[in-house]
Scaffold this motif. Structure first.
Motif, PDB file in Angstrom:
ATOM      1  N   ALA A   1       0.843  -1.189   0.000  1.00 34.08           N
ATOM      2  CA  ALA A   1       0.000   0.000   0.000  1.00 34.08           C
ATOM      3  C   ALA A   1       0.880   1.241   0.000  1.00 34.08           C
ATOM      4  CB  ALA A   1      -0.919   0.002   1.206  1.00 34.08           C
ATOM      5  N   VAL A   2       0.377   2.267  -0.604  1.00 35.57           N
ATOM      6  CA  VAL A   2       1.081   3.541  -0.638  1.00 35.57           C
ATOM      7  C   VAL A   2       0.894   4.204   0.725  1.00 35.57           C
ATOM      8  CG1 VAL A   2       1.161   5.801  -1.745  1.00 35.57           C
ATOM      9  CG2 VAL A   2       0.688   3.764  -3.108  1.00 35.57           C
ATOM     10  N   GLU A   3       1.964   4.823   1.230  1.00 32.88           N
ATOM     11  CA  GLU A   3       1.901   5.444   2.546  1.00 32.88           C
ATOM     12  C   GLU A   3       0.774   6.477   2.600  1.00 32.88           C
ATOM     13  OE1 GLU A   3       4.788   8.052   5.363  1.00 32.88           O
ATOM     14  OE2 GLU A   3       5.720   6.481   4.141  1.00 32.88           O
ATOM     15  N   GLY A   4      -0.032   6.375   3.657  1.00 32.63           N
ATOM     16  CA  GLY A   4      -1.123   7.322   3.838  1.00 32.63           C
ATOM     17  C   GLY A   4      -2.426   6.902   3.168  1.00 32.63           C
ATOM     18  N   ILE A   5      -2.373   5.893   2.299  1.00 35.09           N
ATOM     19  CA  ILE A   5      -3.594   5.410   1.637  1.00 35.09           C
ATOM     20  C   ILE A   5      -3.900   4.024   2.190  1.00 35.09           C
ATOM     21  CG2 ILE A   5      -4.670   4.759  -0.553  1.00 35.09           C
ATOM     22  CD1 ILE A   5      -2.835   6.771  -1.919  1.00 35.09           C
ATOM     23  N   PRO A   6      -5.087   3.859   2.789  1.00 39.28           N
ATOM     24  CA  PRO A   6      -5.392   2.556   3.383  1.00 39.28           C
ATOM     25  C   PRO A   6      -5.549   1.466   2.318  1.00 39.28           C
ATOM     26  CG  PRO A   6      -7.311   3.973   3.450  1.00 39.28           C
ATOM     27  CD  PRO A   6      -6.161   4.807   2.931  1.00 39.28           C
ATOM     28  N   ARG A   7      -5.164   0.254   2.692  1.00 39.80           N
ATOM     29  CA  ARG A   7      -5.306  -0.901   1.802  1.00 39.80           C
ATOM     30  C   ARG A   7      -6.762  -1.352   1.836  1.00 39.80           C
ATOM     31  NH1 ARG A   7      -1.448  -5.594   0.504  1.00 39.80           N
ATOM     32  NH2 ARG A   7      -0.003  -3.950   0.972  1.00 39.80           N
ATOM     33  N   LEU A   8      -7.339  -1.587   0.669  1.00 38.24           N
ATOM     34  CA  LEU A   8      -8.709  -2.074   0.591  1.00 38.24           C
ATOM     35  C   LEU A   8      -8.742  -3.565   0.872  1.00 38.24           C
ATOM     36  CD1 LEU A   8      -9.880  -0.232  -2.645  1.00 38.24           C
ATOM     37  CD2 LEU A   8     -10.416   0.352  -0.290  1.00 38.24           C
ATOM     38  N   PRO A   9      -9.832  -4.060   1.472  1.00 37.49           N
ATOM     39  CA  PRO A   9      -9.919  -5.495   1.703  1.00 37.49           C
ATOM     40  C   PRO A   9     -10.044  -6.243   0.373  1.00 37.49           C
ATOM     41  CG  PRO A   9     -11.989  -4.412   2.264  1.00 37.49           C
ATOM     42  CD  PRO A   9     -10.990  -3.333   1.930  1.00 37.49           C
ATOM     43  N   ALA A  10      -9.591  -7.491   0.366  1.00 35.78           N
ATOM     44  CA  ALA A  10      -9.702  -8.320  -0.839  1.00 35.78           C
ATOM     45  C   ALA A  10     -11.181  -8.566  -1.131  1.00 35.78           C
ATOM     46  CB  ALA A  10      -8.980  -9.645  -0.636  1.00 35.78           C
ATOM     47  N   PRO A  11     -11.569  -8.567  -2.409  1.00 37.83           N
ATOM     48  CA  PRO A  11     -12.968  -8.823  -2.733  1.00 37.83           C
ATOM     49  C   PRO A  11     -13.357 -10.244  -2.339  1.00 37.83           C
ATOM     50  CG  PRO A  11     -11.633  -8.743  -4.724  1.00 37.83           C
ATOM     51  CD  PRO A  11     -10.747  -8.367  -3.580  1.00 37.83           C
ATOM     52  N   VAL A  12     -14.591 -10.414  -1.931  1.00 37.15           N
ATOM     53  CA  VAL A  12     -15.095 -11.729  -1.567  1.00 37.15           C
ATOM     54  C   VAL A  12     -15.506 -12.451  -2.849  1.00 37.15           C
ATOM     55  CG1 VAL A  12     -16.905 -12.961  -0.321  1.00 37.15           C
ATOM     56  CG2 VAL A  12     -15.901 -10.891   0.657  1.00 37.15           C
ATOM     57  N   ALA A  13     -15.023 -13.666  -3.024  1.00 37.93           N
ATOM     58  CA  ALA A  13     -15.368 -14.449  -4.211  1.00 37.93           C
ATOM     59  C   ALA A  13     -16.809 -14.935  -4.097  1.00 37.93           C
ATOM     60  CB  ALA A  13     -14.418 -15.633  -4.347  1.00 37.93           C
ATOM     61  N   THR A  14     -17.515 -14.861  -5.198  1.00 35.05           N
ATOM     62  CA  THR A  14     -18.881 -15.375  -5.239  1.00 35.05           C
ATOM     63  C   THR A  14     -19.000 -16.369  -6.370  1.00 35.05           C
ATOM     64  OG1 THR A  14     -19.582 -13.565  -6.677  1.00 35.05           O
ATOM     65  CG2 THR A  14     -19.888 -13.256  -4.309  1.00 35.05           C
ATOM     66  N   LYS A  15     -20.007 -17.224  -6.291  1.00 35.93           N
ATOM     67  CA  LYS A  15     -20.231 -18.211  -7.341  1.00 35.93           C
ATOM     68  C   LYS A  15     -20.582 -17.504  -8.642  1.00 35.93           C
ATOM     69  CE  LYS A  15     -22.202 -22.007  -4.702  1.00 35.93           C
ATOM     70  NZ  LYS A  15     -23.359 -22.888  -4.592  1.00 35.93           N
ATOM     71  N   PRO A  16     -20.095 -18.033  -9.768  1.00 32.38           N
ATOM     72  CA  PRO A  16     -20.558 -17.491 -11.040  1.00 32.38           C
ATOM     73  C   PRO A  16     -22.026 -17.886 -11.229  1.00 32.38           C
ATOM     74  CG  PRO A  16     -18.928 -19.249 -11.395  1.00 32.38           C
ATOM     75  CD  PRO A  16     -19.080 -19.057  -9.923  1.00 32.38           C
ATOM     76  N   PRO A  17     -22.819 -17.068 -11.914  1.00 30.11           N
ATOM     77  CA  PRO A  17     -24.209 -17.451 -12.189  1.00 30.11           C
ATOM     78  C   PRO A  17     -24.252 -18.777 -12.945  1.00 30.11           C
ATOM     79  CG  PRO A  17     -23.795 -15.171 -12.815  1.00 30.11           C
ATOM     80  CD  PRO A  17     -22.469 -15.780 -12.478  1.00 30.11           C
ATOM     81  N   LYS A  18     -25.269 -19.602 -12.673  1.00 29.95           N
ATOM     82  CA  LYS A  18     -25.345 -20.935 -13.280  1.00 29.95           C
ATOM     83  C   LYS A  18     -25.340 -20.857 -14.805  1.00 29.95           C
ATOM     84  CE  LYS A  18     -27.338 -25.410 -13.046  1.00 29.95           C
ATOM     85  NZ  LYS A  18     -27.963 -26.386 -12.229  1.00 29.95           N
ATOM     86  N   HIS A  19     -26.038 -19.886 -15.395  1.00 29.03           N
ATOM     87  CA  HIS A  19     -26.069 -19.803 -16.868  1.00 29.03           C
ATOM     88  C   HIS A  19     -24.681 -19.491 -17.427  1.00 29.03           C
ATOM     89  CE1 HIS A  19     -26.536 -15.493 -15.960  1.00 29.03           C
ATOM     90  NE2 HIS A  19     -26.089 -15.266 -17.186  1.00 29.03           N
ATOM     91  N   VAL A  20     -23.887 -18.733 -16.702  1.00 32.64           N
ATOM     92  CA  VAL A  20     -22.513 -18.445 -17.130  1.00 32.64           C
ATOM     93  C   VAL A  20     -21.671 -19.712 -17.015  1.00 32.64           C
ATOM     94  CG1 VAL A  20     -20.423 -17.117 -16.617  1.00 32.64           C
ATOM     95  CG2 VAL A  20     -22.657 -15.994 -16.557  1.00 32.64           C
TER      96      VAL A  20
END
Length: 87
Positions: A1-20
């Motif tokens: 992370a860049v100093e002074g800029i907070p690190r964002l949390p990792a995105p939560v993985a979700t299931k792909p839609p069944k049709h995809v």
């Protein structure tokens, strides 16, 4: 992370839609793709799992893989059985 800029949390993985997931399986069959764990060809009668990062694997192989490590064998993103679609 860049100093002074907070690190964002990792995105939560979700299931792909069944049709995809179904489109991914059809594409894998049409393009004669293989499971990168078992090295078996993906076939219409095979039970497969599609990960949240949209990779396809033979389901039994992926289940064994997840028991050993919780990352995708292709891209190393975190995965679990809960974030996969079974077809």
């Amino acid at each position: 992370a860049v100093e002074g800029i907070p690190r964002l949390p990792a995105p939560v993985a979700t299931k792909p839609p069944k049709h995809v997931a179904e489109i991914i399986k059809r594409d894998a069959i049409a393009n004669k793709m293989t499971c990168s764990i078992s090295l078996d060809d993906i076939t219409a009668d095979m039970t497969v799992s599609i990960t949240a990062c949209f990779h396809i694997f033979e389901s039994t192989s992926l289940k064994g893989w997840i028991q050993k490590t919780c990352t995708c064998p292709v891209c190393l993103k975190p995965i679990s059985e809960e974030t996969c679609v079974l077809l």
